[in-house]
Scaffold this motif. Structure first.
Motif, PDB file in Angstrom:
ATOM      1  N   GLY A   1     -20.183  -4.209   0.007  1.00  0.00           N
ATOM      2  CA  GLY A   1     -20.453  -3.944  -1.405  1.00  0.00           C
ATOM      3  C   GLY A   1     -19.246  -3.458  -2.172  1.00  0.00           C
ATOM      4  O   GLY A   1     -19.219  -3.499  -3.403  1.00  0.00           O
ATOM      5  N   ASP A   2     -18.218  -2.989  -1.446  1.00  0.00           N
ATOM      6  CA  ASP A   2     -17.002  -2.520  -2.105  1.00  0.00           C
ATOM      7  C   ASP A   2     -16.029  -3.658  -2.405  1.00  0.00           C
ATOM      8  O   ASP A   2     -15.026  -3.449  -3.084  1.00  0.00           O
ATOM      9  CB  ASP A   2     -16.296  -1.487  -1.215  1.00  0.00           C
ATOM     10  CG  ASP A   2     -17.138  -0.247  -1.012  1.00  0.00           C
ATOM     11  OD1 ASP A   2     -17.529   0.359  -2.027  1.00  0.00           O
ATOM     12  OD2 ASP A   2     -17.421   0.098   0.145  1.00  0.00           O
ATOM     13  N   GLN A   3     -16.298  -4.838  -1.878  1.00  0.00           N
ATOM     14  CA  GLN A   3     -15.408  -5.975  -2.094  1.00  0.00           C
ATOM     15  C   GLN A   3     -15.822  -6.689  -3.378  1.00  0.00           C
ATOM     16  O   GLN A   3     -16.610  -7.627  -3.356  1.00  0.00           O
ATOM     17  CB  GLN A   3     -15.461  -6.919  -0.899  1.00  0.00           C
ATOM     18  CG  GLN A   3     -14.997  -6.265   0.404  1.00  0.00           C
ATOM     19  CD  GLN A   3     -15.176  -7.171   1.600  1.00  0.00           C
ATOM     20  OE1 GLN A   3     -15.733  -8.255   1.489  1.00  0.00           O
ATOM     21  NE2 GLN A   3     -14.713  -6.724   2.757  1.00  0.00           N
ATOM     22  N   THR A   4     -15.313  -6.198  -4.480  1.00  0.00           N
ATOM     23  CA  THR A   4     -15.684  -6.741  -5.784  1.00  0.00           C
ATOM     24  C   THR A   4     -14.439  -7.243  -6.498  1.00  0.00           C
ATOM     25  O   THR A   4     -13.307  -6.935  -6.118  1.00  0.00           O
ATOM     26  CB  THR A   4     -16.354  -5.664  -6.652  1.00  0.00           C
ATOM     27  OG1 THR A   4     -15.387  -4.644  -6.935  1.00  0.00           O
ATOM     28  CG2 THR A   4     -17.542  -5.045  -5.935  1.00  0.00           C
ATOM     29  N   THR A   5     -14.661  -8.014  -7.530  1.00  0.00           N
ATOM     30  CA  THR A   5     -13.560  -8.496  -8.370  1.00  0.00           C
ATOM     31  C   THR A   5     -13.647  -7.820  -9.738  1.00  0.00           C
ATOM     32  O   THR A   5     -13.605  -8.478 -10.772  1.00  0.00           O
ATOM     33  CB  THR A   5     -13.624 -10.027  -8.521  1.00  0.00           C
ATOM     34  OG1 THR A   5     -14.921 -10.371  -9.042  1.00  0.00           O
ATOM     35  CG2 THR A   5     -13.418 -10.711  -7.201  1.00  0.00           C
ATOM     36  N   SER A   6     -13.764  -6.482  -9.718  1.00  0.00           N
ATOM     37  CA  SER A   6     -13.878  -5.756 -10.978  1.00  0.00           C
ATOM     38  C   SER A   6     -12.804  -4.701 -11.136  1.00  0.00           C
ATOM     39  O   SER A   6     -12.845  -3.926 -12.077  1.00  0.00           O
ATOM     40  CB  SER A   6     -15.259  -5.080 -11.071  1.00  0.00           C
ATOM     41  OG  SER A   6     -15.418  -4.154 -10.010  1.00  0.00           O
ATOM     42  N   GLY A   7     -11.881  -4.634 -10.225  1.00  0.00           N
ATOM     43  CA  GLY A   7     -10.823  -3.643 -10.379  1.00  0.00           C
ATOM     44  C   GLY A   7      -9.941  -3.575  -9.154  1.00  0.00           C
ATOM     45  O   GLY A   7     -10.292  -4.043  -8.076  1.00  0.00           O
ATOM     46  N   ARG A   8      -8.765  -2.975  -9.340  1.00  0.00           N
ATOM     47  CA  ARG A   8      -7.820  -2.793  -8.237  1.00  0.00           C
ATOM     48  C   ARG A   8      -7.546  -1.299  -8.145  1.00  0.00           C
ATOM     49  O   ARG A   8      -6.929  -0.721  -9.019  1.00  0.00           O
ATOM     50  CB  ARG A   8      -6.525  -3.567  -8.522  1.00  0.00           C
ATOM     51  CG  ARG A   8      -6.762  -5.057  -8.703  1.00  0.00           C
ATOM     52  CD  ARG A   8      -5.504  -5.763  -9.203  1.00  0.00           C
ATOM     53  NE  ARG A   8      -5.730  -7.197  -9.313  1.00  0.00           N
ATOM     54  CZ  ARG A   8      -6.262  -7.791 -10.378  1.00  0.00           C
ATOM     55  NH1 ARG A   8      -6.607  -7.071 -11.424  1.00  0.00           N
ATOM     56  NH2 ARG A   8      -6.452  -9.094 -10.397  1.00  0.00           N
ATOM     57  N   TRP A   9      -8.007  -0.677  -7.069  1.00  0.00           N
ATOM     58  CA  TRP A   9      -7.949   0.775  -7.045  1.00  0.00           C
ATOM     59  C   TRP A   9      -7.599   1.352  -5.679  1.00  0.00           C
ATOM     60  O   TRP A   9      -7.756   2.542  -5.455  1.00  0.00           O
ATOM     61  CB  TRP A   9      -9.288   1.359  -7.507  1.00  0.00           C
ATOM     62  CG  TRP A   9     -10.481   0.812  -6.780  1.00  0.00           C
ATOM     63  CD1 TRP A   9     -11.131  -0.355  -7.056  1.00  0.00           C
ATOM     64  CD2 TRP A   9     -11.151   1.373  -5.653  1.00  0.00           C
ATOM     65  NE1 TRP A   9     -12.169  -0.551  -6.183  1.00  0.00           N
ATOM     66  CE2 TRP A   9     -12.215   0.505  -5.309  1.00  0.00           C
ATOM     67  CE3 TRP A   9     -10.975   2.534  -4.899  1.00  0.00           C
ATOM     68  CZ2 TRP A   9     -13.068   0.754  -4.254  1.00  0.00           C
ATOM     69  CZ3 TRP A   9     -11.843   2.780  -3.847  1.00  0.00           C
ATOM     70  CH2 TRP A   9     -12.879   1.899  -3.536  1.00  0.00           C
ATOM     71  N   MET A  10      -7.099   0.542  -4.754  1.00  0.00           N
ATOM     72  CA  MET A  10      -6.750   1.074  -3.448  1.00  0.00           C
ATOM     73  C   MET A  10      -5.331   0.673  -3.044  1.00  0.00           C
ATOM     74  O   MET A  10      -4.872  -0.424  -3.360  1.00  0.00           O
ATOM     75  CB  MET A  10      -7.738   0.598  -2.370  1.00  0.00           C
ATOM     76  CG  MET A  10      -9.131   1.122  -2.587  1.00  0.00           C
ATOM     77  SD  MET A  10     -10.085   1.326  -1.068  1.00  0.00           S
ATOM     78  CE  MET A  10      -9.134   2.471  -0.115  1.00  0.00           C
ATOM     79  N   ARG A  11      -4.662   1.589  -2.344  1.00  0.00           N
ATOM     80  CA  ARG A  11      -3.375   1.291  -1.721  1.00  0.00           C
ATOM     81  C   ARG A  11      -3.610   1.061  -0.239  1.00  0.00           C
ATOM     82  O   ARG A  11      -4.427   1.734   0.377  1.00  0.00           O
ATOM     83  CB  ARG A  11      -2.394   2.455  -1.908  1.00  0.00           C
ATOM     84  CG  ARG A  11      -1.962   2.684  -3.344  1.00  0.00           C
ATOM     85  CD  ARG A  11      -0.864   3.761  -3.348  1.00  0.00           C
ATOM     86  NE  ARG A  11      -0.335   3.984  -4.684  1.00  0.00           N
ATOM     87  CZ  ARG A  11      -0.703   4.995  -5.471  1.00  0.00           C
ATOM     88  NH1 ARG A  11      -1.597   5.849  -5.050  1.00  0.00           N
ATOM     89  NH2 ARG A  11      -0.170   5.145  -6.664  1.00  0.00           N
TER      90      ARG A  11
ATOM     91  N   GLY B   1       0.115  10.436 -16.671  1.00  0.00           N
ATOM     92  CA  GLY B   1       0.128   9.829 -15.346  1.00  0.00           C
ATOM     93  C   GLY B   1      -0.903   8.738 -15.148  1.00  0.00           C
ATOM     94  O   GLY B   1      -0.557   7.615 -14.791  1.00  0.00           O
ATOM     95  N   LEU B   2      -2.174   9.041 -15.356  1.00  0.00           N
ATOM     96  CA  LEU B   2      -3.218   8.051 -15.127  1.00  0.00           C
ATOM     97  C   LEU B   2      -3.436   7.193 -16.370  1.00  0.00           C
ATOM     98  O   LEU B   2      -3.111   7.586 -17.486  1.00  0.00           O
ATOM     99  CB  LEU B   2      -4.528   8.737 -14.744  1.00  0.00           C
ATOM    100  CG  LEU B   2      -4.512   9.527 -13.430  1.00  0.00           C
ATOM    101  CD1 LEU B   2      -5.843  10.234 -13.231  1.00  0.00           C
ATOM    102  CD2 LEU B   2      -4.205   8.629 -12.254  1.00  0.00           C
ATOM    103  N   GLY B   3      -4.037   6.018 -16.173  1.00  0.00           N
ATOM    104  CA  GLY B   3      -4.318   5.132 -17.296  1.00  0.00           C
ATOM    105  C   GLY B   3      -5.157   3.961 -16.862  1.00  0.00           C
ATOM    106  O   GLY B   3      -5.518   3.821 -15.689  1.00  0.00           O
ATOM    107  N   ALA B   4      -5.497   3.112 -17.807  1.00  0.00           N
ATOM    108  CA  ALA B   4      -6.273   1.909 -17.521  1.00  0.00           C
ATOM    109  C   ALA B   4      -5.798   0.796 -18.443  1.00  0.00           C
ATOM    110  O   ALA B   4      -5.287   1.044 -19.538  1.00  0.00           O
ATOM    111  CB  ALA B   4      -7.761   2.170 -17.725  1.00  0.00           C
ATOM    112  N   GLY B   5      -5.965  -0.440 -17.991  1.00  0.00           N
ATOM    113  CA  GLY B   5      -5.555  -1.570 -18.805  1.00  0.00           C
ATOM    114  C   GLY B   5      -6.143  -2.858 -18.277  1.00  0.00           C
ATOM    115  O   GLY B   5      -6.657  -2.911 -17.150  1.00  0.00           O
TER     116      GLY B   5
END
Length: 703
Positions: free
Chosen positions: A105-115, A403-407
């Protein structure tokens, strides 16, 4: 950001999530307790590992906290360990780590948030890994063209990820320290040469009476060692004090990675011992080497005729070297200083003076729906704006320069949808209340958000000048529509244009930005309050906290600080580098001036009879004054020319640290040269003035 509640007291903490095997993969062990259990279940309480800093601040280094149950955003979690104090990998500013397992369920195409971290297999190079990862990225791009089109992968060593771009600053500072050390060594060498010249008769007598060269060298080494050890002990004390002060006053996240762990440790002690031994041997033996070049008989027979030309040339050469090295340091300091002033004078699009900011996080279950969050923030902003002394209040999801942001990508709605890799991108910020007025952001066209932009109303956005000029040059952007590639492709109408704001830092060019009303785009559960007041913004913090407690006593107000502090922090590293360079350059200039003064004072003392004869023969004091000053000015001039040439050649090493200032900036180089030459002339003036006041009778009697 998250709310951690322990024993009924809520506090805001910064949380980092990681897979259960993260710390064992890195070989990191807990200082107290343990790290995540590899077989931690997805059900039941989360496991939490505290940072050493937060554990020390919140729990006073008590081991009894292990096994305690806390609430993180309303979910139960158990504290299982504390990380080492020096651990900072992906952890600058992090208070606690939570274990997280990934499912389908974590494999989505709605964001990039992991290193992702990986360990190189034996015999594999980083280039081979990059090629393999880029092949994987190409496969993902083919499989998910809408989401991964135009995206690739970046593979970097972990050390580079942690250290970032600080390497250039550290190398420049290390080079500056080396130059300062050379200037100090040249000064010490000059002093020892003068001292050796004065003691030539003594050494000649000792040699004539049977003293061996090794005995003389031993005596001189002992004398030199006493001076060197005393200087080393004093220097270490000053270094420990200076390092502690810098660690205390510099913001870690923006100045230097791992700055908090900087100390006078074994490496520093070893380096100090090495330098002490080297200087002791080198400068302690200078008088012996000087004496060995002349036989005792020649030395004794030459007594009274003044120093040899050879020793005079050596002293002059050292002074020239001191001046040249000082010019290089001073030129670098002026360049960095001008760069810093240019950076601080940048128009960031804000008026941060008098603005208090603080974060409120609604991640818990008390405000579950978007409607609940919108209603809460609207009531909170309204109550804060009603406080005495408040002139405007608003809120934004991500503060500028914090530091943080979104785009995401976007495109004008009246144009065909461009290919994924050709879509322009913009910073996305969600705001509410009088955010623009509270932050002093100028409205250029149209309007900002008001009661017309409620949930369910036609979707509206405010854009910045950069976006308006890039997408609709020469046209009125108000009334245009854009598609924001976030949730769907419904057009959003542009109702206003505001001035550009530097979202990521003072040195970064303003990027295209889109502002959405929080009521129409509730993407994130937290908001930063922005409160403009007539007085000291920090004095308003208790009142804002009181308003928040009145609405929900379980919510803390986190990251409370003046907005000015955030803006200043973005320039912390260039300010630190420029400040240290100025300190080093100032010390080098003083040392060079002392060296020049010492050489001229000694030369005057050895020419007392000559000067007395000149004055007795009718020479005016001004003539004698000019003679001595010319001698010093010629030495300073040669050093100045060599130093400016070296500064011009080596200026490119500073290019990565300069902002809108060229390494070969003539104003900076001339200012450095003029300042040092002025100091050199002042150093010449004292012995020259003394020389011009020598009474002829006294000078002739002294022969």
């Amino acid at each position: 950001p998250a709310t951690m509640t322990h024993q009924g007291e809520p506090q805001e903490v910064m949380i980092q999530a990681a897979l259960p095997d993260f710390f064992s993969f890195l070989g990191v062990e807990a200082t107290v307790g343990r790290t995540f259990s590899p077989d931690v279940e997805t059900e039941g309480p989360m496991e939490v590992v505290l940072s050493h800093r937060y554990w020390q601040w919140r729990y006073g280094r008590s081991a009894e906290v292990l096994g305690s149950t806390v609430q993180i955003n309303g979910h139960a979690a158990v504290i299982v360990g504390v990380l080492p104090a020096e651990y900072v990998i992906f952890g600058e500013g992090v208070d606690a780590w939570v274990a997280q397992r990934l499912g389908t369920g974590d494999q989505t195409t709605s964001g990039r948030w992991m290193r992702v971290l990986g360990r190189l297999a034996p015999g594999r190079s980083l280039d081979a890994v990059r090629d393999e990862m880029q092949a994987i990225a190409a496969g993902l791009e083919e499989e998910y063209p809408d989401f991964n089109g135009g995206w690739t992968v970046n593979v970097v060593p972990l050390k580079q990820q942690v250290v970032g771009d600080v390497r250039a600053s550290l190398w420049i500072l290390l080079g500056a320290v080396g130059l300062l050390l050379l200037v100090a060594c040249a000064n010490v060498a000059n002093l020892f040469l003068v001292r050796g010249t004065e003691r030539q008769k003594e050494m000649a007598v000792r040699t004539s009476l049977g003293a061996s060269g090794s005995a003389l060298a031993g005596q001189l080494l002992v004398e030199s060692a006493l001076i060197a050890v005393g200087g080393a002990v004093l220097g270490l004390g000053l270094a420990a004090w200076g390092t502690g002060t810098m660690v205390e006053r510099m913001p870690d996240a923006f100045a230097l990675p791992r700055l908090a762990s900087a100390s006078v440790d074994g490496t520093v002690l070893g380096f100090t011992v090495l330098v002490t031994v080297a200087t002791t041997i080198l400068f302690g033996l200078l008088p012996a080497a000087q004496a060995s070049g002349t036989s005792p008989a020649a030395t004794l027979s030459a007594e009274g005729r003044g120093p040899s030309r050879r020793s005079g040339r050596a002293r002059n050469a050292l002074v020239v070297a001191e001046v040249a090295l000082s010019v290089v340091l001073l030129a670098g300091a002026v360049l960095l200083g001008r760069s810093m002033m240019t950076l601080m004078a940048v128009d960031d699009g804000l008026e941060p003076e008098g603005v208090l900011v603080g974060r409120v996080n609604l991640s818990g279950s008390a405000h579950p729906s978007p409607e609940d969050k919108v209603a809460f923030f609207e009531e909170l902003v309204g109550d804060v704006e009603a406080l005495p002394g408040v002139t405007a209040a608003g809120a934004i999801t991500f503060l500028p320069m914090d530091g943080l942001g979104a785009g995401t990508s976007f495109w004008p709605a009246d144009r065909p949808m461009p290919p994924t890799e050709e879509r322009p991108t913009a910073d996305i910020r969600n705001v509410t209340g009088e955010y623009f007025r509270s932050m002093g952001i100028e409205l250029l066209q149209g309007r900002t958000f008001d009661e017309r932009d409620h949930r369910g109303a036609p979707q509206t956005v405010v854009v910045n000048r950069a976006l308006a000029e890039s997408q609709w040059p020469g046209l009125d952007p108000v009334g245009q529509q854009v598609v924001v590639n976030w949730v769907d492709h419904t057009p959003w109408e542009v109702v206003g244009v505001v001035e550009d704001v530097r979202m990521t830092g003072l040195a970064e060019t303003p990027r295209e930005s889109i502002y959405m009303h929080y009521a129409q785009a509730t993407f994130f559960p937290w908001m930063h309050l922005t409160v403009r007041t007539r007085g000291d913004p920090t004095a308003l913090a208790p009142s804002v906290r009181s308003v928040l407690r009145g609405l929900d006593p379980t919510l803390p107000l986190g990251s409370v600080r003046p907005m000015e502090e955030i803006v200043r922090a973005t320039a912390a590293r260039p300010r630190m580098t420029a400040l240290l360079m100025m300190v080093f350059a100032g010390l080098a200039t003083v040392l060079a001036a002392v060296g020049l003064y010492g050489v001229l004072a000694y030369a005057v003392s050895r020419r007392v009879r000559e000067i007395g004869v000149r004055i007795a023969m009718g020479a005016r004091p001004g003539t004698v004054l000019g003679m001595v000053i010319r001698q010093g000015a010629s030495l300073a001039g040669v050093g100045l020319a060599l130093g400016l040439g070296a500064a011009l050649a080596g200026g490119r090493l500073l290019s990565s640290l300069l902002y809108e200032v060229e390494p070969s900036d003539p104003v900076s180089l001339l200012a450095a040269g003029a300042a040092l030459f002025a100091v050199a002339l002042m150093a010449c003036a004292v012995p020259a003035w003394r020389a011009s006041r020598v009474p002829p009778a006294e000078a002739l009697r002294s022969d």
